[in-house]
Design an enzyme around this catalytic site. Sequence first.
Site, PDB file in Angstrom:
ATOM      1  N   HIS A   7     -14.555  -1.810  12.117  1.00 32.17           N
ATOM      2  CA  HIS A   7     -14.290  -3.487  11.060  1.00 32.17           C
ATOM      3  C   HIS A   7     -13.762  -4.551  12.129  1.00 32.17           C
ATOM      4  CE1 HIS A   7     -10.327  -1.117  10.563  1.00 32.17           C
ATOM      5  NE2 HIS A   7      -9.817  -2.083  10.782  1.00 32.17           N
ATOM      6  N   HIS A  79      -7.952  -7.896  14.926  1.00 33.62           N
ATOM      7  CA  HIS A  79      -8.452  -7.112  16.058  1.00 33.62           C
ATOM      8  C   HIS A  79      -9.559  -6.125  15.194  1.00 33.62           C
ATOM      9  CE1 HIS A  79      -6.533  -4.892  12.040  1.00 33.62           C
ATOM     10  NE2 HIS A  79      -7.592  -3.745  12.276  1.00 33.62           N
ATOM     11  N   GLU A 128      -8.143  -1.710  18.095  1.00 35.25           N
ATOM     12  CA  GLU A 128      -7.910  -0.570  17.235  1.00 35.25           C
ATOM     13  C   GLU A 128      -9.095   1.162  17.115  1.00 35.25           C
ATOM     14  OE1 GLU A 128      -7.685  -0.422  12.041  1.00 35.25           O
ATOM     15  OE2 GLU A 128      -6.434   1.190  12.145  1.00 35.25           O
TER      16      GLU A 128
HETATM   17 CO    CO Z   1      -7.510  -2.422  11.041  1.00 35.48          CO
END
Ligand code: CO
Length: 132
Positions: A7, A79, A128
């Site tokens: 994502h 992020h 991440e």
């Molecule tokens: Co995330």
Amino acid sequence: MIGKLNHVAIAVPNLEAAAALYRGALGAKVSEPLPQPEHGVTVIFVELDNTKVELLHPLGEKSPIAGFLEKNPSGGIHHICYEVPDINAAAERMRAEGKKILGDIKIGAHGKPVIFMHPKDFNGTLVELEQK
Ligand code: CO
């Protein structure tokens, strides 16, 4: 090591407006707001064919994205998240590469173990890594 883009997370000052923007102008499939008090955010998922976008808004006193929104009042990319097959192996490799892991391995917003990498080591982008 990294696989799919899981994502892209975008911090937004107004969740309803952001949801309306993605649903309306972009014609995207947009979820209802999902409060995640343990992560200090409310999230709206924008489902795409190949990945998703997460619209994040602060929830509670100590939200991890409050400071980001103060610096970026109109919002911004917070992020990006890449999938890895094994979070322990990924953390080990990051340490061996001299990259700074922010905090410890924790359970992320999707119930999977994640680590966050310091933006200074990744071209100014908070990265991440999530075990798939
Ligand atoms: Co995330």
